[in-house]
Scaffold this motif. Structure first.
Motif, PDB file in Angstrom:
ATOM      1  N   LYS A 178       0.850  -1.258  -0.099  1.00  0.00           N
ATOM      2  CA  LYS A 178       0.067  -0.030  -0.043  1.00  0.00           C
ATOM      3  C   LYS A 178       0.827   1.357  -0.044  1.00  0.00           C
ATOM      4  CE  LYS A 178      -3.609  -0.483  -0.612  1.00  0.00           C
ATOM      5  NZ  LYS A 178      -4.385  -0.797  -1.944  1.00  0.00           N
ATOM      6  N   THR A 179       2.155   1.348  -0.617  1.00  0.00           N
ATOM      7  CA  THR A 179       2.656   2.494  -0.692  1.00  0.00           C
ATOM      8  C   THR A 179       3.172   2.568  -2.343  1.00  0.00           C
ATOM      9  OG1 THR A 179       4.835   1.251  -0.714  1.00  0.00           O
ATOM     10  CG2 THR A 179       4.107   2.311   1.464  1.00  0.00           C
ATOM     11  N   GLY A 180       2.088   2.189  -3.211  1.00  0.00           N
ATOM     12  CA  GLY A 180       2.246   2.384  -4.373  1.00  0.00           C
ATOM     13  C   GLY A 180       2.890   1.077  -5.289  1.00  0.00           C
ATOM     14  N   THR A 181       2.747   0.152  -4.743  1.00  0.00           N
ATOM     15  CA  THR A 181       3.915  -1.109  -5.179  1.00  0.00           C
ATOM     16  C   THR A 181       3.090  -1.525  -6.798  1.00  0.00           C
ATOM     17  OG1 THR A 181       2.097  -2.516  -4.334  1.00  0.00           O
ATOM     18  CG2 THR A 181       4.345  -1.963  -2.950  1.00  0.00           C
ATOM     19  N   LYS A 182       1.894  -1.480  -7.031  1.00  0.00           N
ATOM     20  CA  LYS A 182       1.436  -1.918  -8.117  1.00  0.00           C
ATOM     21  C   LYS A 182       1.949  -0.766  -9.309  1.00  0.00           C
ATOM     22  CE  LYS A 182      -0.403  -5.959  -7.984  1.00  0.00           C
ATOM     23  NZ  LYS A 182       0.398  -6.135  -6.885  1.00  0.00           N
ATOM     24  N   SER A 183       1.741   0.508  -8.874  1.00  0.00           N
ATOM     25  CA  SER A 183       2.146   1.475  -9.703  1.00  0.00           C
ATOM     26  C   SER A 183       3.580   1.531 -10.094  1.00  0.00           C
ATOM     27  CB  SER A 183       1.727   2.985  -9.141  1.00  0.00           C
ATOM     28  OG  SER A 183       0.236   3.006  -9.060  1.00  0.00           O
ATOM     29  N   MET A 184       4.391   1.375  -9.310  1.00  0.00           N
ATOM     30  CA  MET A 184       5.880   1.295  -9.149  1.00  0.00           C
ATOM     31  C   MET A 184       6.388  -0.092 -10.114  1.00  0.00           C
ATOM     32  SD  MET A 184       8.848   2.520  -8.919  1.00  0.00           S
ATOM     33  CE  MET A 184       8.315   3.702  -7.510  1.00  0.00           C
ATOM     34  N   ALA A 185       5.564  -0.997  -9.879  1.00  0.00           N
ATOM     35  CA  ALA A 185       5.888  -2.355 -10.996  1.00  0.00           C
ATOM     36  C   ALA A 185       5.578  -2.029 -12.267  1.00  0.00           C
ATOM     37  CB  ALA A 185       4.920  -3.527 -10.432  1.00  0.00           C
ATOM     38  N   ARG A 186       4.391  -1.320 -12.404  1.00  0.00           N
ATOM     39  CA  ARG A 186       3.994  -0.770 -13.833  1.00  0.00           C
ATOM     40  C   ARG A 186       4.977   0.067 -14.492  1.00  0.00           C
ATOM     41  NH1 ARG A 186      -0.980   3.412 -15.029  1.00  0.00           N
ATOM     42  NH2 ARG A 186      -0.528   3.614 -17.239  1.00  0.00           N
ATOM     43  N   GLU A 216       2.496 -11.148  -7.274  1.00  0.00           N
ATOM     44  CA  GLU A 216       2.009 -12.344  -7.998  1.00  0.00           C
ATOM     45  C   GLU A 216       3.263 -13.242  -8.438  1.00  0.00           C
ATOM     46  OE1 GLU A 216      -1.104  -9.479  -7.814  1.00  0.00           O
ATOM     47  OE2 GLU A 216       1.217  -9.302  -8.523  1.00  0.00           O
ATOM     48  N   GLU A 217       4.193 -12.818  -9.053  1.00  0.00           N
ATOM     49  CA  GLU A 217       5.357 -13.492  -9.350  1.00  0.00           C
ATOM     50  C   GLU A 217       6.023 -14.217  -8.329  1.00  0.00           C
ATOM     51  OE1 GLU A 217       4.423 -10.886 -12.633  1.00  0.00           O
ATOM     52  OE2 GLU A 217       4.829 -10.337 -10.567  1.00  0.00           O
ATOM     53  N   GLU A 220      19.796 -16.622  -5.924  1.00  0.00           N
ATOM     54  CA  GLU A 220      20.147 -17.077  -6.975  1.00  0.00           C
ATOM     55  C   GLU A 220      19.006 -16.958  -8.018  1.00  0.00           C
ATOM     56  OE1 GLU A 220      22.410 -17.834 -10.287  1.00  0.00           O
ATOM     57  OE2 GLU A 220      23.116 -17.296  -8.077  1.00  0.00           O
ATOM     58  N   ALA A 221      17.555 -17.204  -7.608  1.00  0.00           N
ATOM     59  CA  ALA A 221      16.532 -17.307  -8.425  1.00  0.00           C
ATOM     60  C   ALA A 221      16.048 -15.863  -9.003  1.00  0.00           C
ATOM     61  CB  ALA A 221      15.392 -18.043  -7.531  1.00  0.00           C
ATOM     62  N   TYR A 222      16.675 -14.809  -8.145  1.00  0.00           N
ATOM     63  CA  TYR A 222      16.220 -13.570  -8.739  1.00  0.00           C
ATOM     64  C   TYR A 222      17.292 -12.827  -9.609  1.00  0.00           C
ATOM     65  CZ  TYR A 222      11.917 -13.431  -6.105  1.00  0.00           C
ATOM     66  OH  TYR A 222      10.387 -13.379  -5.641  1.00  0.00           O
ATOM     67  N   ARG A 223      18.646 -13.616  -9.827  1.00  0.00           N
ATOM     68  CA  ARG A 223      19.752 -13.078 -10.352  1.00  0.00           C
ATOM     69  C   ARG A 223      19.415 -12.223 -11.437  1.00  0.00           C
ATOM     70  NH1 ARG A 223      24.864 -13.097  -9.426  1.00  0.00           N
ATOM     71  NH2 ARG A 223      24.547 -14.594  -7.734  1.00  0.00           N
ATOM     72  N   ASN A 224      18.594 -12.738 -12.601  1.00  0.00           N
ATOM     73  CA  ASN A 224      18.377 -12.204 -13.790  1.00  0.00           C
ATOM     74  C   ASN A 224      17.099 -11.461 -14.063  1.00  0.00           C
ATOM     75  OD1 ASN A 224      20.915 -13.472 -15.046  1.00  0.00           O
ATOM     76  ND2 ASN A 224      19.756 -15.243 -14.983  1.00  0.00           N
ATOM     77  N   ILE A 225      16.536 -11.367 -12.619  1.00  0.00           N
ATOM     78  CA  ILE A 225      15.199 -10.206 -12.550  1.00  0.00           C
ATOM     79  C   ILE A 225      15.745  -8.914 -12.157  1.00  0.00           C
ATOM     80  CG2 ILE A 225      13.130 -10.043 -11.567  1.00  0.00           C
ATOM     81  CD1 ILE A 225      13.221 -12.513 -12.853  1.00  0.00           C
ATOM     82  N   ASP A 226      15.150  -7.904 -13.123  1.00  0.00           N
ATOM     83  CA  ASP A 226      15.776  -6.505 -12.839  1.00  0.00           C
ATOM     84  C   ASP A 226      15.325  -6.061 -11.748  1.00  0.00           C
ATOM     85  OD1 ASP A 226      16.933  -6.916 -15.404  1.00  0.00           O
ATOM     86  OD2 ASP A 226      15.032  -6.072 -16.415  1.00  0.00           O
ATOM     87  N   ALA A 227      14.037  -6.179 -11.130  1.00  0.00           N
ATOM     88  CA  ALA A 227      13.466  -5.376 -10.229  1.00  0.00           C
ATOM     89  C   ALA A 227      12.468  -6.342  -9.520  1.00  0.00           C
ATOM     90  CB  ALA A 227      12.836  -4.150 -10.546  1.00  0.00           C
ATOM     91  N   CYS A 228      12.613  -6.244  -7.989  1.00  0.00           N
ATOM     92  CA  CYS A 228      11.516  -7.076  -7.057  1.00  0.00           C
ATOM     93  C   CYS A 228      10.742  -5.812  -6.526  1.00  0.00           C
ATOM     94  CB  CYS A 228      12.049  -7.833  -6.209  1.00  0.00           C
ATOM     95  SG  CYS A 228      13.478  -7.159  -5.188  1.00  0.00           S
ATOM     96  N   VAL A 229       9.404  -6.092  -6.310  1.00  0.00           N
ATOM     97  CA  VAL A 229       8.416  -5.149  -5.752  1.00  0.00           C
ATOM     98  C   VAL A 229       7.570  -5.861  -4.535  1.00  0.00           C
ATOM     99  CG1 VAL A 229       6.654  -3.313  -6.100  1.00  0.00           C
ATOM    100  CG2 VAL A 229       8.288  -3.785  -7.725  1.00  0.00           C
ATOM    101  N   ASP A 230       7.158  -5.319  -3.578  1.00  0.00           N
ATOM    102  CA  ASP A 230       5.987  -5.983  -2.564  1.00  0.00           C
ATOM    103  C   ASP A 230       6.597  -7.012  -1.941  1.00  0.00           C
ATOM    104  OD1 ASP A 230       3.652  -5.824  -1.284  1.00  0.00           O
ATOM    105  OD2 ASP A 230       2.510  -6.068  -3.143  1.00  0.00           O
ATOM    106  N   GLN A 231       5.625  -7.495  -1.032  1.00  0.00           N
ATOM    107  CA  GLN A 231       6.047  -8.435  -0.138  1.00  0.00           C
ATOM    108  C   GLN A 231       6.184  -9.926  -0.989  1.00  0.00           C
ATOM    109  OE1 GLN A 231       5.385  -8.556   4.413  1.00  0.00           O
ATOM    110  NE2 GLN A 231       3.385  -7.990   3.588  1.00  0.00           N
TER     111      GLN A 231
END
Length: 205
Positions: free
Chosen positions: A10-18, A31-32, A56-67
């Motif tokens: 509830k700090t704008g996580t969906k907007s930031m992800a978008r 969701e991911e 290691e599972a997140y190594r090739n992901i550019d960004a992570c958002v939310d819980q």
């Protein structure tokens, strides 16, 4: 991992992800996290594994958002120390508390019935989700159970967790790697921080 979004729910996580996706980044949002890494998160939180496999599972992901990633942002940052950190904040703690409580109340009213306490018996996936939900509540509100199973809540405890979390991010991340982003801002500060330009503005909420 290039960007760690440390803002609470509830700090704008969906907007930031978008926004990050529109800027060309691959993003793992709530969701991911659930669809691809729920077992890894639960094993880590339950103490069966250390963080190495999950990181290691997140190594090739550019960004992570939310819980659950946002409330273990320091683990991500320790593993990816060159990452940039975005701390999204609401106008104040009271606004954040009301927004989160309203969301959870709405979820409980629309999705939780008498049968909810039996679902874990028939669905292994639901049992895993409930375990992860409990871990998320512990980290974001200091509760040891899912919100809708509580008979009462502690507003002071929720706000304490939120303010301590935000203070920790500001204290531990070097200033040149940190952007404190207020909900309601447009793209200007975000694009400058990420070295992106020429994008239209978007409203964050």
């Amino acid at each position: 991992m290039q960007i760690i979004c440390a803002g609470f729910p509830k700090t704008g996580t969906k907007s930031m992800a978008r926004a990050l996706r529109e800027l060309g980044y691959s993003v793992h949002d709530f969701e991911e996290h659930l669809e691809e890494h729920m077992d890894m998160f639960n094993d880590y939180f339950d103490g069966f594994t250390d963080s190495s496999q999950l990181m290691e599972a997140y190594r090739n992901i550019d960004a992570c958002v939310d819980q659950p990633a946002s409330t273990m942002w320091l683990t991500f940052f320790n593993n990816y120390p060159d990452s940039k950190v975005i701390l999204m904040e609401r106008e104040n703690s009271e606004v954040w508390f009301k927004s989160l409580k309203d969301m959870l109340d709405n979820f409980a009213q629309k999705n939780v019935g008498w049968f909810e306490k039996y679902l874990h018996i028939f669905s292994g996936t639901y049992a895993k989700w409930m375990k992860l939900a409990e871990h998320c509540m512990i980290r974001s509100a200091g509760y040891t159970d899912a919100y809708w199973r509580q008979k009462a809540i502690s507003k002071e405890c929720w706000i304490y967790q939120y303010e301590m979390h935000n203070a920790g991010v500001k204290q531990l991340v070097p200033s040149h790697q940190l952007l404190v982003f207020k909900t309601g801002e447009g793209w200007q500060n975000l694009c400058k921080f990420l070295g992106k330009g020429g994008h239209h503005f978007i409203y964050f909420w």
